[in-house]
Scaffold this active site. Structure first.
Site, PDB file in Angstrom:
ATOM      1  N   ARG A  48       0.860  -1.182   0.000  1.00  0.00           N
ATOM      2  CA  ARG A  48       0.000   0.000   0.000  1.00  0.00           C
ATOM      3  C   ARG A  48       0.894   1.229   0.000  1.00  0.00           C
ATOM      4  O   ARG A  48       2.103   1.145   0.104  1.00  0.00           O
ATOM      5  CB  ARG A  48      -0.993   0.010   1.166  1.00  0.00           C
ATOM      6  CG  ARG A  48      -0.617  -0.671   2.448  1.00  0.00           C
ATOM      7  CD  ARG A  48       0.518  -0.028   3.187  1.00  0.00           C
ATOM      8  NE  ARG A  48       0.291   1.392   3.414  1.00  0.00           N
ATOM      9  CZ  ARG A  48       1.258   2.259   3.601  1.00  0.00           C
ATOM     10  NH1 ARG A  48       2.535   1.871   3.596  1.00  0.00           N
ATOM     11  NH2 ARG A  48       0.998   3.525   3.811  1.00  0.00           N
ATOM     12  N   GLY A  49       0.254   2.405  -0.139  1.00  0.00           N
ATOM     13  CA  GLY A  49       0.995   3.641  -0.347  1.00  0.00           C
ATOM     14  C   GLY A  49       0.997   3.946  -1.833  1.00  0.00           C
ATOM     15  O   GLY A  49       1.396   3.105  -2.650  1.00  0.00           O
ATOM     16  N   ALA A  50       0.544   5.138  -2.204  1.00  0.00           N
ATOM     17  CA  ALA A  50       0.325   5.449  -3.618  1.00  0.00           C
ATOM     18  C   ALA A  50       1.554   5.203  -4.497  1.00  0.00           C
ATOM     19  O   ALA A  50       1.462   4.521  -5.523  1.00  0.00           O
ATOM     20  CB  ALA A  50      -0.172   6.889  -3.762  1.00  0.00           C
ATOM     21  N   ARG A  94      -7.430   0.088  -6.514  1.00  0.00           N
ATOM     22  CA  ARG A  94      -7.430   1.191  -5.535  1.00  0.00           C
ATOM     23  C   ARG A  94      -7.699   2.483  -6.317  1.00  0.00           C
ATOM     24  O   ARG A  94      -6.769   3.136  -6.786  1.00  0.00           O
ATOM     25  CB  ARG A  94      -6.094   1.297  -4.789  1.00  0.00           C
ATOM     26  CG  ARG A  94      -5.618   0.058  -4.027  1.00  0.00           C
ATOM     27  CD  ARG A  94      -6.478  -0.300  -2.832  1.00  0.00           C
ATOM     28  NE  ARG A  94      -6.698   0.752  -1.873  1.00  0.00           N
ATOM     29  CZ  ARG A  94      -5.876   1.077  -0.869  1.00  0.00           C
ATOM     30  NH1 ARG A  94      -4.717   0.450  -0.727  1.00  0.00           N
ATOM     31  NH2 ARG A  94      -6.206   2.017  -0.013  1.00  0.00           N
ATOM     32  N   GLN A 201      -1.677   1.910  10.142  1.00  0.00           N
ATOM     33  CA  GLN A 201      -0.420   2.078   9.402  1.00  0.00           C
ATOM     34  C   GLN A 201       0.607   2.881  10.180  1.00  0.00           C
ATOM     35  O   GLN A 201       1.808   2.651  10.033  1.00  0.00           O
ATOM     36  CB  GLN A 201      -0.686   2.758   8.048  1.00  0.00           C
ATOM     37  CG  GLN A 201      -1.497   1.939   7.072  1.00  0.00           C
ATOM     38  CD  GLN A 201      -2.954   2.343   7.078  1.00  0.00           C
ATOM     39  OE1 GLN A 201      -3.518   2.657   8.135  1.00  0.00           O
ATOM     40  NE2 GLN A 201      -3.590   2.336   5.917  1.00  0.00           N
ATOM     41  N   ASP A 242      -2.413  10.714  -1.792  1.00  0.00           N
ATOM     42  CA  ASP A 242      -2.753   9.717  -2.805  1.00  0.00           C
ATOM     43  C   ASP A 242      -3.182  10.369  -4.109  1.00  0.00           C
ATOM     44  O   ASP A 242      -3.096   9.739  -5.158  1.00  0.00           O
ATOM     45  CB  ASP A 242      -3.858   8.800  -2.288  1.00  0.00           C
ATOM     46  CG  ASP A 242      -3.325   7.813  -1.272  1.00  0.00           C
ATOM     47  OD1 ASP A 242      -3.085   6.659  -1.653  1.00  0.00           O
ATOM     48  OD2 ASP A 242      -3.118   8.201  -0.109  1.00  0.00           O
ATOM     49  N   ASN A 252      -5.981  11.980   0.852  1.00  0.00           N
ATOM     50  CA  ASN A 252      -5.012  11.184   1.617  1.00  0.00           C
ATOM     51  C   ASN A 252      -5.785  10.312   2.608  1.00  0.00           C
ATOM     52  O   ASN A 252      -7.016  10.361   2.677  1.00  0.00           O
ATOM     53  CB  ASN A 252      -4.013  12.092   2.333  1.00  0.00           C
ATOM     54  CG  ASN A 252      -2.813  11.320   2.870  1.00  0.00           C
ATOM     55  OD1 ASN A 252      -2.207  10.521   2.148  1.00  0.00           O
ATOM     56  ND2 ASN A 252      -2.455  11.535   4.115  1.00  0.00           N
ATOM     57  N   LYS A 253      -5.062   9.517   3.362  1.00  0.00           N
ATOM     58  CA  LYS A 253      -5.683   8.575   4.295  1.00  0.00           C
ATOM     59  C   LYS A 253      -6.733   9.257   5.169  1.00  0.00           C
ATOM     60  O   LYS A 253      -6.548  10.379   5.616  1.00  0.00           O
ATOM     61  CB  LYS A 253      -4.597   7.936   5.163  1.00  0.00           C
ATOM     62  CG  LYS A 253      -5.084   6.903   6.150  1.00  0.00           C
ATOM     63  CD  LYS A 253      -5.909   5.798   5.489  1.00  0.00           C
ATOM     64  CE  LYS A 253      -5.167   5.118   4.356  1.00  0.00           C
ATOM     65  NZ  LYS A 253      -6.034   4.170   3.620  1.00  0.00           N
TER      66      LYS A 253
END
EC number: 5.3.1.23
Length: 353
Positions: A48-50, A94, A201, A242, A252-253
Site C-alpha cells: 500500500r501507499g500510492a 485502488r 499504518q 494519494d 489522503n488517508k
C-alpha cells in the site's frame, strides 16, 4: 530508508514485496508470478501507499507482458491486448491513488511507442519501464527530503499520519523524507505518529520504520492530536498524498482532513509531501476524486477478533479530501509549492492523456 529491506522488487521473473499487513510482528515476502497476484496484493493491502502500488502495478504489467510474449508466438496485437486488460485490472484495485493508473498508462504507452516490435521487444520494454519507474520514485523521494528539510524548525517536533515512509514508496518515503534527511544531517528531531485507524499504518509501519532509523518518536491515538497541538508539542504536520488535483485539494488517508482543521485552528503549518506522479490536474477539485470504500470488517475486526457487537455495520471511507486552503505548502521533487497552487501544479505534474 534502511538497507535492511525493500518494498517491491523484480527477482527471477517475479514481483516480490513485503506483506505489510503482517508488520511489525512478521516480515514475510510475497512472490507474485502473475498480474492477478499483483492485483490481489494491491487490493488486500499486502502492499500500500500510492507510489509503492504504482511501482508494483508497473511490475504487474511486466508480468502480463512476459506471459503474453511467451504465448503470443509473433502476434504483437495479442500482447498489446493483454497489456490493456492488465491495466484495467490493476487500475480498478485502488481507485483513489492516481499513481496506480499513472504507472500503468506510462508503461502501456511506452510499449506502444515501439516501431515494428516483436513480442519479446514489447516485454523487454515494459520491464525496463517498470525498473525506471522504481528508480525515479526513489530519486524523487530523496529530492522531497532535500527540499522539505528546510521547513522543519531546529529541534522540530513533527506530526505525521498513516505511513508515508519507505514502505509506501520505492524507498525513503514522502512525508518521512524530510524527517530522514534532518536525522541524517544530525539535527535533533522528534516525530509524533498517529496510529491511524482502522488499518494502524502509523502504529505498525511508520513507528517500525522510525525505530529502524533510530529516530525518536511518540505514538499517539488519532484523537490525541488536538491535545498535543494545544500543548505546543507540535511544530508542523507533514503528510503524504494519494492524489493532488488541479486546485491543490489533497486526497489522503482518512483522518488527514481532521488533522488539517486542527492544525489551522492552532496555527501550525500543514505540509503535504508527494512526488509529481501524485499530481492529477485532469480533475479540477477534490469533489471529483473517487473515494474508495473498504470493507466494514476492517473497522469492526482487529487482528481477526471482533471489537464491535455482532451485526454492527461500520462506514469505511479509506480516504478524505483536505481543501487546498488548509494546506500551507506542497513538497515535491521539484521544490516547495506555496498557494495559489494551480499554476505551479500544472507545471510540476506529469502529463496525462
Amino acid at each position: 530508508m534502511s538497507s535492511a529491506f525493500r518494498t517491491v522488487w523484480w527477482e527471477a521473473g517475479q514481483v516480490c514485496l513485503i506483506d505489510q499487513r503482517l508488520l511489525p510482528n512478521e516480515t514475510r515476502i510475497v512472490r507474485c508470478a502473475a498480474v492477478e497476484d499483483v492485483a490481489y496484493a494491491i487490493r488486500t493491502m499486502q502492499i500500500r501507499g500510492a507510489p509503492a502500488i504504482g511501482c508494483a502495478a508497473a511490475y504487474g504489467m511486466a508480468l502480463a507482458a512476459c506471459s503474453a510474449a511467451h504465448d503470443a508466438v509473433g502476434d504483437v496485437a495479442r500482447i498489446y491486448a493483454r497489456l490493456a486488460e492488465a491495466k484495467a485490472l490493476l487500475d480498478a484495485q485502488r481507485p483513489t491513488a492516481v499513481n496506480l493508473s499513472w504507472a500503468t498508462r506510462r508503461v502501456l504507452e511506452r510499449a506502444q511507442s515501439l516501431n515494428d516490435p516483436s513480442p519479446h521487444d514489447v516485454a523487454q520494454r515494459v520491464l525496463e519501464e517498470a525498473h525506471a519507474i522504481l528508480a525515479e520514485d526513489l530519486a524523487m523521494c530523496h529530492a522531497i527530503g532535500r527540499h522539505g528539510v528546510a521547513l522543519i524548525p531546529p529541534r522540530g517536533h513533527v506530526l505525521t499520519h498513516c505511513n508515508a515512509g519507505g514502505l509506501a514508496t520505492a524507498g525513503y518515503g514522502t512525508a518521512l523524507a524530510p524527517v530522514r534527511t534532518a536525522h541524517e544531517q544530525g539535527r535533533p528531531i522528534h516525530v509524533y505518529v498517529d496510529e491511524t485507524r482502522p488499518f494502524l499504518q502509523g502504529a505498525r509501519l511508520t513507528a517500525w520504520e522510525l525505530i529502524q532509523e533510530r529516530i525518536p518518536l511518540t505514538l499517539i491515538t488519532d484523537n490525541m492530536a488536538g491535545y498535543f497541538m494545544k500543548r505546543g508539542d507540535i511544530d508542523c504536520v507533514i503528510v503524504g498524498a494519494d492524489r493532488i488535483v488541479a486546485n491543490g485539494d489533497v486526497a489522503n488517508k482518512i483522518g488527514t482532513y481532521s488533522l488539517a482543521v486542527l492544525a489551522r485552528a492552532h496555527r501550525i503549518p500543514f505540509y503535504v509531501a508527494a512526488p509529481s506522479s501524485t499530481i492529477d490536474c485532469s480533475l479540477p477539485n477534490g469533489d471529483a476524486i473517487p473515494i474508495e470504500e473498504r470493507s466494514s470488517d476492517e473497522v469492526t475486526m482487529l487482528f481477526g477478533r471482533r471489537i464491535a457487537p455482532e451485526g454492527v455495520i461500520a462506514a469505511h471511507p479509506a480516504f478524505d479530501v483536505t481543501p487546498a486552503d488548509l494546506v500551507t505548502a506542497i513538497i515535491t521533487e521539484c521544490g516547495v509549492i506555496y498557494p495559489p497552487f494551480a499554476g505551479a501544479l500544472q507545471r510540476s505534474g506529469p502529463k496525462r492523456h
